[in-house]
Design an enzyme around this catalytic site. Sequence first.
Site, PDB file in Angstrom:
ATOM      1  N   TYR A 255       0.797  -1.230  -0.300  1.00 33.34           N
ATOM      2  CA  TYR A 255       0.277   0.246  -0.059  1.00 33.34           C
ATOM      3  C   TYR A 255       0.504   1.157  -0.238  1.00 33.34           C
ATOM      4  O   TYR A 255       0.518   2.564  -0.354  1.00 33.34           O
ATOM      5  CB  TYR A 255      -0.828  -0.363   1.177  1.00 33.34           C
TER       6      TYR A 255
ATOM      7  N   ASN B   7     -12.677  -0.305  -6.237  1.00 32.02           N
ATOM      8  CA  ASN B   7     -12.282  -0.730  -7.368  1.00 32.02           C
ATOM      9  C   ASN B   7     -14.155  -0.620  -8.399  1.00 32.02           C
ATOM     10  O   ASN B   7     -14.508  -1.389  -8.371  1.00 32.02           O
ATOM     11  CB  ASN B   7     -11.535  -1.785  -7.138  1.00 32.02           C
TER      12      ASN B   7
ATOM     13  N   CYS C  73      -6.249  -5.322  -7.808  1.00 29.02           N
ATOM     14  CA  CYS C  73      -6.205  -4.909  -6.627  1.00 29.02           C
ATOM     15  C   CYS C  73      -5.497  -5.952  -5.836  1.00 29.02           C
ATOM     16  O   CYS C  73      -4.665  -6.186  -4.821  1.00 29.02           O
ATOM     17  CB  CYS C  73      -7.415  -4.224  -6.292  1.00 29.02           C
ATOM     18  N   HIS C  74      -5.662  -6.804  -6.914  1.00 28.03           N
ATOM     19  CA  HIS C  74      -4.936  -8.349  -4.992  1.00 28.03           C
ATOM     20  C   HIS C  74      -4.023  -8.415  -5.924  1.00 28.03           C
ATOM     21  O   HIS C  74      -3.261  -8.976  -4.696  1.00 28.03           O
ATOM     22  CB  HIS C  74      -5.915  -9.335  -6.234  1.00 28.03           C
TER      23      HIS C  74
ATOM     24  N   GLU D 114      -0.342 -16.770 -10.511  1.00 25.72           N
ATOM     25  CA  GLU D 114       0.421 -15.947 -11.444  1.00 25.72           C
ATOM     26  C   GLU D 114       1.565 -15.925 -11.059  1.00 25.72           C
ATOM     27  O   GLU D 114       2.766 -15.928 -11.168  1.00 25.72           O
ATOM     28  CB  GLU D 114      -0.344 -14.567 -10.336  1.00 25.72           C
TER      29      GLU D 114
END
Length: 99
Positions: free
Chosen positions: A22, A45, A53-54, A82
């Site tokens: 953040y 979002n 945002c993840h 990912e």
Amino acid sequence: MNTFEKIYEVVKSIPKGKVATYGQVALLAGNPRWARVVGYALHVNPEPGIIPCHRVVNREGKVAPSFAFGGEGVQRQLLESEGIVFESDGRIDLGKYSI
């Protein structure tokens, strides 16, 4: 461009397989004191499939306990899909995966 739009542009730039804290997002958006604002922006979002945002985690490399867009555990699942590997204590190695 308003504050949230700046934050969304930064978050969109986080590549697949990487994360940002953040605080990093706040700094890149123009104000290192906006870490909480980043959280507020991501909570609302407007484009969850477009604004990843993840990929934003806390300063300790931990995911949100109750991910805003899917519930507990979803953020971790998205990051693992990912290629991000979590440590045994549930943290992400920021030295390896941070932008």
